[in-house]
Design a protein around this motif. Structure first.
Motif, mmCIF file in Angstrom:
data_model
loop_
_atom_site.group_PDB
_atom_site.id
_atom_site.type_symbol
_atom_site.label_atom_id
_atom_site.label_comp_id
_atom_site.label_asym_id
_atom_site.label_seq_id
_atom_site.Cartn_x
_atom_site.Cartn_y
_atom_site.Cartn_z
ATOM 1 N N ALA A 33 0.864 -1.174 0.000
ATOM 2 C CA ALA A 33 0.000 0.000 0.000
ATOM 3 C C ALA A 33 0.905 1.229 0.000
ATOM 4 N N THR A 34 0.386 2.317 -0.515
ATOM 5 C CA THR A 34 1.202 3.517 -0.579
ATOM 6 C C THR A 34 0.487 4.653 0.128
ATOM 7 N N GLY A 35 1.211 5.728 0.349
ATOM 8 C CA GLY A 35 0.628 6.909 0.958
ATOM 9 C C GLY A 35 0.904 6.973 2.437
ATOM 10 N N SER A 36 0.776 8.164 2.975
ATOM 11 C CA SER A 36 0.973 8.373 4.399
ATOM 12 C C SER A 36 -0.369 8.195 5.083
ATOM 13 N N ARG A 37 -0.442 7.302 6.054
ATOM 14 C CA ARG A 37 -1.694 7.035 6.726
ATOM 15 C C ARG A 37 -1.532 7.128 8.218
ATOM 16 N N LYS A 38 -2.637 7.376 8.884
ATOM 17 C CA LYS A 38 -2.661 7.404 10.345
ATOM 18 C C LYS A 38 -3.685 6.363 10.784
ATOM 19 N N TYR A 39 -3.269 5.434 11.597
ATOM 20 C CA TYR A 39 -4.156 4.398 12.095
ATOM 21 C C TYR A 39 -4.219 4.495 13.603
ATOM 22 N N ALA A 40 -5.380 4.344 14.133
ATOM 23 C CA ALA A 40 -5.547 4.211 15.580
ATOM 24 C C ALA A 40 -6.735 3.287 15.762
ATOM 25 N N GLY A 41 -6.520 2.165 16.376
ATOM 26 C CA GLY A 41 -7.622 1.234 16.441
ATOM 27 C C GLY A 41 -7.580 0.306 17.616
ATOM 28 N N ARG A 42 -8.629 -0.433 17.768
ATOM 29 C CA ARG A 42 -8.743 -1.447 18.794
ATOM 30 C C ARG A 42 -9.200 -2.709 18.099
ATOM 31 N N HIS A 43 -10.459 -3.039 18.147
ATOM 32 C CA HIS A 43 -10.919 -4.218 17.440
ATOM 33 C C HIS A 43 -11.976 -3.800 16.433
ATOM 34 N N GLN A 110 -8.410 -6.007 24.252
ATOM 35 C CA GLN A 110 -8.058 -4.887 25.121
ATOM 36 C C GLN A 110 -6.830 -4.137 24.624
ATOM 37 N N ASP A 111 -6.255 -4.574 23.548
ATOM 38 C CA ASP A 111 -5.055 -3.938 23.023
ATOM 39 C C ASP A 111 -5.426 -2.791 22.095
ATOM 40 N N SER A 112 -4.596 -1.781 22.080
ATOM 41 C CA SER A 112 -4.749 -0.654 21.170
ATOM 42 C C SER A 112 -3.406 -0.400 20.514
ATOM 43 N N PHE A 113 -3.428 0.342 19.415
ATOM 44 C CA PHE A 113 -2.186 0.660 18.717
ATOM 45 C C PHE A 113 -2.341 1.981 18.002
ATOM 46 N N CYS A 114 -1.228 2.531 17.577
ATOM 47 C CA CYS A 114 -1.272 3.730 16.747
ATOM 48 C C CYS A 114 -0.072 3.728 15.809
ATOM 49 N N VAL A 115 -0.280 4.338 14.660
ATOM 50 C CA VAL A 115 0.790 4.563 13.689
ATOM 51 C C VAL A 115 0.643 6.011 13.250
ATOM 52 N N HIS A 116 1.656 6.811 13.511
ATOM 53 C CA HIS A 116 1.651 8.208 13.079
ATOM 54 C C HIS A 116 2.900 8.447 12.236
ATOM 55 N N GLY A 133 -3.642 -3.834 27.032
ATOM 56 C CA GLY A 133 -4.560 -3.679 28.144
ATOM 57 C C GLY A 133 -4.807 -4.976 28.876
ATOM 58 N N HIS A 134 -4.976 -4.877 30.198
ATOM 59 C CA HIS A 134 -5.251 -6.043 31.046
ATOM 60 C C HIS A 134 -6.251 -5.653 32.119
ATOM 61 N N GLY A 135 -7.002 -6.619 32.590
ATOM 62 C CA GLY A 135 -7.869 -6.404 33.746
ATOM 63 C C GLY A 135 -9.209 -5.783 33.408
ATOM 64 N N ASP A 136 -9.927 -5.390 34.452
ATOM 65 C CA ASP A 136 -11.285 -4.861 34.301
ATOM 66 C C ASP A 136 -11.336 -3.588 33.459
ATOM 67 N N CYS A 137 -10.311 -2.770 33.540
ATOM 68 C CA CYS A 137 -10.284 -1.504 32.795
ATOM 69 C C CYS A 137 -9.205 -1.520 31.705
ATOM 70 N N GLY A 138 -8.839 -2.710 31.252
ATOM 71 C CA GLY A 138 -7.757 -2.845 30.274
ATOM 72 C C GLY A 138 -8.025 -2.140 28.965
ATOM 73 N N THR A 139 -9.262 -2.240 28.472
ATOM 74 C CA THR A 139 -9.611 -1.587 27.212
ATOM 75 C C THR A 139 -9.472 -0.077 27.349
ATOM 76 N N GLU A 140 -10.074 0.459 28.393
ATOM 77 C CA GLU A 140 -10.038 1.905 28.605
ATOM 78 C C GLU A 140 -8.609 2.390 28.855
ATOM 79 N N SER A 141 -7.840 1.603 29.589
ATOM 80 C CA SER A 141 -6.454 1.991 29.889
ATOM 81 C C SER A 141 -5.603 2.041 28.630
ATOM 82 N N ARG A 146 -3.031 5.258 24.361
ATOM 83 C CA ARG A 146 -2.913 5.530 22.925
ATOM 84 C C ARG A 146 -3.267 6.981 22.600
ATOM 85 N N ASP A 147 -4.328 7.467 23.198
ATOM 86 C CA ASP A 147 -4.857 8.786 22.833
ATOM 87 C C ASP A 147 -4.212 9.952 23.565
ATOM 88 N N LYS A 148 -3.725 9.747 24.786
ATOM 89 C CA LYS A 148 -3.289 10.864 25.618
ATOM 90 C C LYS A 148 -1.805 10.914 25.962
#
Length: 149
Positions: A33-43, A110-116, A133-141, A146-148
């Motif tokens: 794939a070509t081009g500059s892209r920004k990805y931020a995702g979970r599932h 519960q995992d998140s990632f980013c590509v900038h 992410g792990h535990g009861d708040c793993g997704t949010e954590s 990732r975001d902050k």
């Protein structure tokens, strides 16, 4: 002429080694794939990202092939970005798989990632982040990190 043949053989061997490494890493079925892209995702259980871009050998287990594919988040093929000053090209791809929990089959990844690419507008800097992410708040954590962070 003999030297040219040796060079060609070396190049072919290097190409074969690279192809073998890519296949071992799971990138053998990736599309460029070509081009500059920004990805931020979970599932993303609504799409089936493995259909065209990532070939995963499936063996018998508690999940069907479709269920297995639904647990994957993959890049849209192999991505690349070139560093302008050096001329080096970085090629990357990613895959994340939601775990299998028999007592909680719908548990989210519960995992998140980013590509900038061109991080902070600088074409020489790129950020690749993985947040586990792990535990009861793993997704949010992991999303918070990732975001902050």
């Amino acid at each position: 002429q003999q030297q040219q043949q040796q060079q060609q053989q070396q190049q072919q061997q290097q190409q074969q080694q690279q192809q073998q490494q890519q296949q071992q890493m799971g990138c053998g079925g990736s599309k460029e794939a070509t081009g500059s892209r920004k990805y931020a995702g979970r599932h993303n259980a609504d799409r089936h990202p493995g259909d065209d871009t990532y070939q995963v050998p499936y063996t018998a287990g508690p999940l069907t092939a479709r269920e297995y594919k639904e647990r994957l988040v993959t890049s849209e093929g192999t991505q690349s970005v070139t560093l302008p000053r050096s001329g080096y090209t970085i090629r990357y791809a990613y895959v994340s798989q939601r775990g299998y929990y028999p007592d909680s089959p719908t548990k989210p990844n519960q995992d998140s990632f980013c590509v900038h690419t061109s991080f902070n507008g600088d074409p020489e800097q790129h950020l690749f982040g993985v947040f586990d992410g792990h535990g009861d708040c793993g997704t949010e954590s992991s999303q918070f990190a990732r975001d902050k962070v």
